[in-house]
Design a protein around this motif. Structure first.
Motif, PDB file in Angstrom:
ATOM      1  N   MET A   1      14.681 -74.365 -25.515  1.00 60.83           N
ATOM      2  CA  MET A   1      14.401 -73.006 -25.991  1.00 60.83           C
ATOM      3  C   MET A   1      13.126 -73.014 -26.836  1.00 60.83           C
ATOM      4  O   MET A   1      13.165 -72.961 -28.060  1.00 60.83           O
ATOM      5  CB  MET A   1      15.586 -72.471 -26.789  1.00 60.83           C
ATOM      6  N   THR A   2      11.994 -73.109 -26.133  1.00 64.22           N
ATOM      7  CA  THR A   2      10.715 -73.159 -26.839  1.00 64.22           C
ATOM      8  C   THR A   2       9.993 -71.818 -26.826  1.00 64.22           C
ATOM      9  O   THR A   2       8.921 -71.694 -27.410  1.00 64.22           O
ATOM     10  CB  THR A   2       9.805 -74.227 -26.210  1.00 64.22           C
ATOM     11  N   ASP A   3      10.550 -70.825 -26.149  1.00 65.65           N
ATOM     12  CA  ASP A   3       9.965 -69.496 -26.126  1.00 65.65           C
ATOM     13  C   ASP A   3       9.823 -68.989 -27.560  1.00 65.65           C
ATOM     14  O   ASP A   3      10.782 -68.984 -28.338  1.00 65.65           O
ATOM     15  CB  ASP A   3      10.861 -68.558 -25.313  1.00 65.65           C
ATOM     16  N   SER A   4       8.611 -68.544 -27.918  1.00 64.11           N
ATOM     17  CA  SER A   4       8.361 -68.121 -29.307  1.00 64.11           C
ATOM     18  C   SER A   4       9.243 -66.957 -29.717  1.00 64.11           C
ATOM     19  O   SER A   4       9.548 -66.796 -30.904  1.00 64.11           O
ATOM     20  CB  SER A   4       6.884 -67.750 -29.478  1.00 64.11           C
ATOM     21  N   ARG A   5       9.699 -66.158 -28.756  1.00 60.50           N
ATOM     22  CA  ARG A   5      10.569 -65.035 -29.111  1.00 60.50           C
ATOM     23  C   ARG A   5      11.891 -65.521 -29.674  1.00 60.50           C
ATOM     24  O   ARG A   5      12.496 -64.876 -30.530  1.00 60.50           O
ATOM     25  CB  ARG A   5      10.843 -64.159 -27.884  1.00 60.50           C
ATOM     26  N   TYR A   6      12.349 -66.675 -29.189  1.00 60.70           N
ATOM     27  CA  TYR A   6      13.622 -67.210 -29.660  1.00 60.70           C
ATOM     28  C   TYR A   6      13.484 -67.815 -31.056  1.00 60.70           C
ATOM     29  O   TYR A   6      14.457 -67.910 -31.799  1.00 60.70           O
ATOM     30  CB  TYR A   6      14.142 -68.278 -28.709  1.00 60.70           C
ATOM     31  N   LEU A   7      12.265 -68.267 -31.374  1.00 60.51           N
ATOM     32  CA  LEU A   7      12.060 -68.991 -32.629  1.00 60.51           C
ATOM     33  C   LEU A   7      11.740 -68.069 -33.807  1.00 60.51           C
ATOM     34  O   LEU A   7      11.701 -68.517 -34.945  1.00 60.51           O
ATOM     35  CB  LEU A   7      10.951 -70.029 -32.443  1.00 60.51           C
ATOM     36  N   LYS A   8      11.500 -66.780 -33.543  1.00 60.16           N
ATOM     37  CA  LYS A   8      11.243 -65.822 -34.620  1.00 60.16           C
ATOM     38  C   LYS A   8      12.578 -65.312 -35.142  1.00 60.16           C
ATOM     39  O   LYS A   8      13.115 -64.308 -34.675  1.00 60.16           O
ATOM     40  CB  LYS A   8      10.386 -64.662 -34.106  1.00 60.16           C
ATOM     41  N   ARG A   9      13.135 -66.033 -36.099  1.00 56.67           N
ATOM     42  CA  ARG A   9      14.474 -65.731 -36.591  1.00 56.67           C
ATOM     43  C   ARG A   9      14.414 -65.211 -38.021  1.00 56.67           C
ATOM     44  O   ARG A   9      13.655 -65.729 -38.833  1.00 56.67           O
ATOM     45  CB  ARG A   9      15.339 -66.987 -36.537  1.00 56.67           C
ATOM     46  N   THR A  10      15.241 -64.236 -38.287  1.00 57.00           N
ATOM     47  CA  THR A  10      15.356 -63.719 -39.651  1.00 57.00           C
ATOM     48  C   THR A  10      16.662 -64.233 -40.239  1.00 57.00           C
ATOM     49  O   THR A  10      17.751 -63.865 -39.775  1.00 57.00           O
ATOM     50  CB  THR A  10      15.342 -62.185 -39.674  1.00 57.00           C
ATOM     51  N   ILE A  11      16.537 -65.117 -41.244  1.00 55.63           N
ATOM     52  CA  ILE A  11      17.718 -65.714 -41.878  1.00 55.63           C
ATOM     53  C   ILE A  11      17.597 -65.523 -43.386  1.00 55.63           C
ATOM     54  O   ILE A  11      16.599 -65.894 -43.991  1.00 55.63           O
ATOM     55  CB  ILE A  11      17.841 -67.210 -41.527  1.00 55.63           C
ATOM     56  N   VAL A  12      18.619 -64.938 -43.961  1.00 57.45           N
ATOM     57  CA  VAL A  12      18.652 -64.643 -45.396  1.00 57.45           C
ATOM     58  C   VAL A  12      19.699 -65.521 -46.056  1.00 57.45           C
ATOM     59  O   VAL A  12      20.778 -65.741 -45.493  1.00 57.45           O
ATOM     60  CB  VAL A  12      18.996 -63.155 -45.630  1.00 57.45           C
ATOM     61  N   LYS A  13      19.393 -66.032 -47.244  1.00 57.16           N
ATOM     62  CA  LYS A  13      20.387 -66.800 -47.994  1.00 57.16           C
ATOM     63  C   LYS A  13      20.981 -65.935 -49.089  1.00 57.16           C
ATOM     64  O   LYS A  13      20.269 -65.224 -49.798  1.00 57.16           O
ATOM     65  CB  LYS A  13      19.756 -68.056 -48.602  1.00 57.16           C
ATOM     66  N   GLU A  14      22.288 -66.003 -49.215  1.00 55.17           N
ATOM     67  CA  GLU A  14      23.010 -65.290 -50.265  1.00 55.17           C
ATOM     68  C   GLU A  14      23.895 -66.296 -51.003  1.00 55.17           C
ATOM     69  O   GLU A  14      24.202 -67.374 -50.485  1.00 55.17           O
ATOM     70  CB  GLU A  14      23.889 -64.190 -49.674  1.00 55.17           C
ATOM     71  N   GLU A  15      24.322 -65.922 -52.183  1.00 50.86           N
ATOM     72  CA  GLU A  15      25.239 -66.776 -52.946  1.00 50.86           C
ATOM     73  C   GLU A  15      26.276 -65.887 -53.610  1.00 50.86           C
ATOM     74  O   GLU A  15      25.933 -64.887 -54.235  1.00 50.86           O
ATOM     75  CB  GLU A  15      24.458 -67.577 -53.995  1.00 50.86           C
ATOM     76  N   ILE A  16      27.532 -66.247 -53.442  1.00 52.31           N
ATOM     77  CA  ILE A  16      28.583 -65.466 -54.085  1.00 52.31           C
ATOM     78  C   ILE A  16      29.325 -66.346 -55.094  1.00 52.31           C
ATOM     79  O   ILE A  16      29.389 -67.565 -54.950  1.00 52.31           O
ATOM     80  CB  ILE A  16      29.574 -64.875 -53.061  1.00 52.31           C
ATOM     81  N   GLU A  17      29.868 -65.701 -56.075  1.00 48.26           N
ATOM     82  CA  GLU A  17      30.693 -66.383 -57.074  1.00 48.26           C
ATOM     83  C   GLU A  17      32.147 -66.166 -56.683  1.00 48.26           C
ATOM     84  O   GLU A  17      32.613 -65.035 -56.617  1.00 48.26           O
ATOM     85  CB  GLU A  17      30.424 -65.810 -58.458  1.00 48.26           C
ATOM     86  N   SER A  18      32.852 -67.249 -56.403  1.00 50.10           N
ATOM     87  CA  SER A  18      34.243 -67.128 -55.974  1.00 50.10           C
ATOM     88  C   SER A  18      35.192 -67.414 -57.131  1.00 50.10           C
ATOM     89  O   SER A  18      35.191 -68.505 -57.694  1.00 50.10           O
ATOM     90  CB  SER A  18      34.532 -68.105 -54.831  1.00 50.10           C
ATOM     91  N   ARG A  19      36.033 -66.445 -57.422  1.00 47.72           N
ATOM     92  CA  ARG A  19      37.035 -66.673 -58.464  1.00 47.72           C
ATOM     93  C   ARG A  19      38.172 -67.550 -57.932  1.00 47.72           C
ATOM     94  O   ARG A  19      38.828 -68.255 -58.694  1.00 47.72           O
ATOM     95  CB  ARG A  19      37.576 -65.350 -59.010  1.00 47.72           C
ATOM     96  N   TYR A  20      38.398 -67.517 -56.620  1.00 49.11           N
ATOM     97  CA  TYR A  20      39.441 -68.370 -56.042  1.00 49.11           C
ATOM     98  C   TYR A  20      39.054 -69.843 -56.078  1.00 49.11           C
ATOM     99  O   TYR A  20      39.873 -70.709 -56.412  1.00 49.11           O
ATOM    100  CB  TYR A  20      39.731 -67.949 -54.595  1.00 49.11           C
ATOM    101  N   LEU A  21      37.807 -70.126 -55.734  1.00 52.04           N
ATOM    102  CA  LEU A  21      37.342 -71.511 -55.700  1.00 52.04           C
ATOM    103  C   LEU A  21      36.789 -71.975 -57.044  1.00 52.04           C
ATOM    104  O   LEU A  21      36.621 -73.167 -57.271  1.00 52.04           O
ATOM    105  CB  LEU A  21      36.263 -71.677 -54.622  1.00 52.04           C
ATOM    106  N   GLY A  22      36.501 -71.023 -57.920  1.00 51.40           N
ATOM    107  CA  GLY A  22      35.944 -71.376 -59.223  1.00 51.40           C
ATOM    108  C   GLY A  22      34.539 -71.933 -59.136  1.00 51.40           C
ATOM    109  O   GLY A  22      34.142 -72.786 -59.945  1.00 51.40           O
TER     110      GLY A  22
END
Length: 244
Positions: A1-22
């Motif tokens: 999968m070297t097609d440039s259309r496949y490689l233009k990816r939008t990926i966002v990082k988020e972080e949540i605070e879990s009270r269950y996992l502490g």
């Protein structure tokens, strides 16, 4: 999968605070080509989120099947896990299992649904996981059938403790699961012992089908590794996301 259309990816990082996992938990969110906040999207929630993106190349695969293979545009949420506590969170006998599954259903899902335009019906939420990630995905569906009815399992680690839980279910006619296992997985060494994953998956398929679940099941040449699973991801995703 070297097609440039496949490689233009939008990926966002988020972080949540879990009270269950502490603790905090990192999420990776893939947004499809042409993403528009005024629209709504199905969503795939992945266990082992970092591995799905890095080794499974799921974002590149998603671009490919959306752009060229008729998949409906969808969002992916990868939930990161600390490998040192992975079994404790993913296995039903783990001491963090209840906290993790509660975090997933009661903290991560509401967080994503408040912040992103994802659809909120059980049929539009898909759980995906490899090995223990496959089995915990199925456990999440059984624990929260009002949230999840669709599961992708890549060589699910369906140990006896998990099978006992599935066997206790009476009616699984609401469940749809796509399963695959590699034929070279007959003596895989996990952190809790050596297992025949082919037999574990065959037995689990039988348990689920006897209780009315819709099961798409395959066995192919392959080992318990991402080199096998990555090649199967397009078919797995299209099973639930191909526009009809």
């Amino acid at each position: 999968m070297t097609d440039s259309r496949y490689l233009k990816r939008t990926i966002v990082k988020e972080e949540i605070e879990s009270r269950y996992l502490g603790e905090k938990r990192t999420l990776r969110i893939y947004l499809p080509p042409g993403y528009n906040e005024l629209l709504s999207y199905p969503v795939v929630y992945c266990q082992d989120g970092e591995e799905f993106f890095n080794f499974g190349r799921i974002a590149t695969t998603a671009n490919q099947i959306i752009l060229d293979e008729g998949a409906e545009p969808f969002i992916i949420v990868g939930v990161q896990v600390d490998v040192s506590v992975r079994t404790r969170e993913y296995a039903p006998f783990g001491d963090r299992f209840k906290a993790y599954t509660a975090c997933f259903a009661e903290e991560i899902i509401p967080y994503i649904e408040e912040k992103y335009p994802v659809r909120r019906s059980p049929q539009e939420r898909i759980l995906a996981g490899d090995s223990l990630g496959g089995s915990v995905s199925l456990h999440l569906a059984l624990l929260y059938p009002d949230l999840f009815t669709r599961v992708i399992s890549l060589s699910g680690a369906f140990y006896s403790a998990s099978q006992e839980i599935y066997a206790a279910a009476e009616d699984l006619s609401w469940l749809s699961i796509w399963m695959i296992v590699g034929l070279q997985e007959t003596d895989f060494e996990a952190d809790t012992g050596t297992y025949d994953f082919v037999q574990l998956n065959r037995d689990t398929r039988e348990l689920l089908e006897k209780r009315g679940a819709l099961v798409s099941y395959q066995e192919k040449d392959g080992k318990h590794q991402w080199g096998f699973w990555q090649k199967e991801l397009p078919e797995a995703l299209l099973y639930f996301l191909q526009e009809r």
